[in-house]
Design a protein around this motif. Structure first.
Motif, PDB file in Angstrom:
ATOM      1  N   LEU A 212       0.818  -1.216   0.000  1.00  0.00           N
ATOM      2  CA  LEU A 212       0.000   0.000   0.000  1.00  0.00           C
ATOM      3  C   LEU A 212       0.851   1.265   0.000  1.00  0.00           C
ATOM      4  N   ARG A 214       3.669   1.738  -1.340  1.00  0.00           N
ATOM      5  CA  ARG A 214       4.218   2.003  -2.679  1.00  0.00           C
ATOM      6  C   ARG A 214       3.123   2.469  -3.640  1.00  0.00           C
ATOM      7  N   LYS A 215       1.947   1.860  -3.520  1.00  0.00           N
ATOM      8  CA  LYS A 215       0.838   2.233  -4.420  1.00  0.00           C
ATOM      9  C   LYS A 215       0.319   3.628  -4.104  1.00  0.00           C
ATOM     10  N   HIS A 216       0.294   3.962  -2.798  1.00  0.00           N
ATOM     11  CA  HIS A 216      -0.222   5.266  -2.364  1.00  0.00           C
ATOM     12  C   HIS A 216       0.836   5.939  -1.487  1.00  0.00           C
ATOM     13  N   SER A 218       1.410   8.803  -0.386  1.00  0.00           N
ATOM     14  CA  SER A 218       1.010   9.786   0.634  1.00  0.00           C
ATOM     15  C   SER A 218       0.218   9.157   1.781  1.00  0.00           C
ATOM     16  N   ALA A 219      -0.256   7.924   1.599  1.00  0.00           N
ATOM     17  CA  ALA A 219      -1.129   7.280   2.583  1.00  0.00           C
ATOM     18  C   ALA A 219      -0.507   7.151   3.980  1.00  0.00           C
ATOM     19  N   GLU A 222      -1.227  10.148   6.034  1.00  0.00           N
ATOM     20  CA  GLU A 222      -2.614  10.590   6.166  1.00  0.00           C
ATOM     21  C   GLU A 222      -3.179  10.162   7.521  1.00  0.00           C
ATOM     22  N   TRP A 225      -5.144   6.740   8.152  1.00  0.00           N
ATOM     23  CA  TRP A 225      -4.403   5.476   8.205  1.00  0.00           C
ATOM     24  C   TRP A 225      -3.694   5.278   9.542  1.00  0.00           C
TER      25      TRP A 225
END
Length: 325
Positions: A212, A214-216, A218-219, A222, A225
């Protein structure tokens, strides 16, 4: 011979650790598997597992049961670790290991608290341990499911909690007790303040499962999360060395439960899982459908849920003792 084997073992364990992380095993499973594989190697004179086979594995597992008196669960965990080593790390085709009989767990009736005992227990707790214990009982969560909740997993409007990647890798929804709405809102605000403080200090990235992060990208920073129950201090993640804020320490809750149990005069052995057992039993006692309870608990098979019918005072089918008649 020993010096050569000794130098190979650390490299092997590093490779085991790498494969476990590639396959997204939890840190707890990683630590347990590494421990068992190391113990297996040491028990066999530091020989490399490639040079061993069925006799060594069978002797090791038998010794655990006969001499160390470990439980069936512990013996099965050791077997799972060795299965992983040979199959996933060494790439060995070993039918004898696949077919090895696992120890059978004895069927045990779960320990369940009465409603009065739950009330007395929770009355002697406060702060975050009280909130966590209330959530385990009020929503039927497993301990790590509660600790790993993220802020976004709590839906205050719908009175729902989403459990992500629970046992068996499944997601599910369960109830959010109305009596915990305000305490949980305060916990969210506390998590927000800690997160803001971390961001100002140049940190604020939480660990995310799988790929996750790598895919997002900025997550991790946040707020949604972040852990709902963050630790009071940051620590270095052993997986990648990054300093992050992990979740609340389960050992603190365990100590608080033992203390409250003692003060409440409860003689039964009480753990975090006892509260989940009590949740299921009390729902069935109040007439809830067993399929609904199965869904709330996240059980794959209703047979797992049916064990709670064995601890109901009125029996699984509402049978009354002839003496009471």
């Amino acid at each position: 011979m020993h010096s050569v084997a000794g130098s190979r073992a650390p490299r092997l364990l590093d490779e085991v650790r790498r494969v476990l992380r590639v396959k997204h095993y939890s840190l707890r499973t990683e630590q347990a598997y590494i421990g068992w594989i190391r113990r297996f190697i040491l028990a066999n004179g530091k020989r490399h597992p490639r040079d061993m086979g069925a006799p060594e594995v069978e002797n090791f597992l038998s010794r655990l049961a006969v001499h160390d008196h470990v439980s069936a669960n512990t013996q099965n965990q050791a077997l799972s670790a060795l299965l992983f080593l040979y199959r996933e790390v060494l790439g060995a085709e070993l039918p004898w290991l696949e077919g090895m009989t696992r120890a059978k767990r004895p069927a045990r009736v779960p320990t369940v608290l009465s409603r009065d005992e739950v009330t007395r227990l929770l009355a002697r707790m406060d702060g975050r341990p009280w909130l966590l214990a209330s959530l385990l009982y009020g929503a039927g969560l497993r301990l790590m499911e509660a600790l790993r909740l993220r802020v976004k997993d709590v839906d205050f409007a719908r009175h729902e909690i989403t459990v992500r990647d629970g046992k068996g890798g499944k997601d599910r929804r369960t109830m959010l007790p109305r009596t915990l709405l305000e305490p949980l809102r305060r916990e969210v605000e506390r998590a927000r303040e800690l997160h803001q403080s971390d961001l100002h200090a140049g940190f604020g990235e939480v660990w995310l499962p799988h790929a996750l992060a790598r895919k997002h990208p900025s997550a991790p920073r946040e707020f949604g999360w972040q852990y709902l129950f963050p630790s009071t201090r940051r620590s270095r993640d052993p997986r990648d060395g990054c300093e992050r804020r992990h979740h609340f320490d389960d050992a603190i809750l365990s100590r608080a439960l033992k203390k409250a149990c003692r003060e409440a005069g409860i003689a039964k052995p009480v753990s975090a899982h006892t509260l989940r057992h009590s949740f299921a039993t009390h729902l069935l006692e109040s007439g809830s459908d067993i399929r609904t309870v199965q869904e709330l608990l996240g059980h794959k098979d209703v047979k797992t849920t049916q064990i709670y019918t064995h601890v109901l005072n009125r029996g699984g089918h509402g049978v009354l003792s002839p003496l009471d008649r």
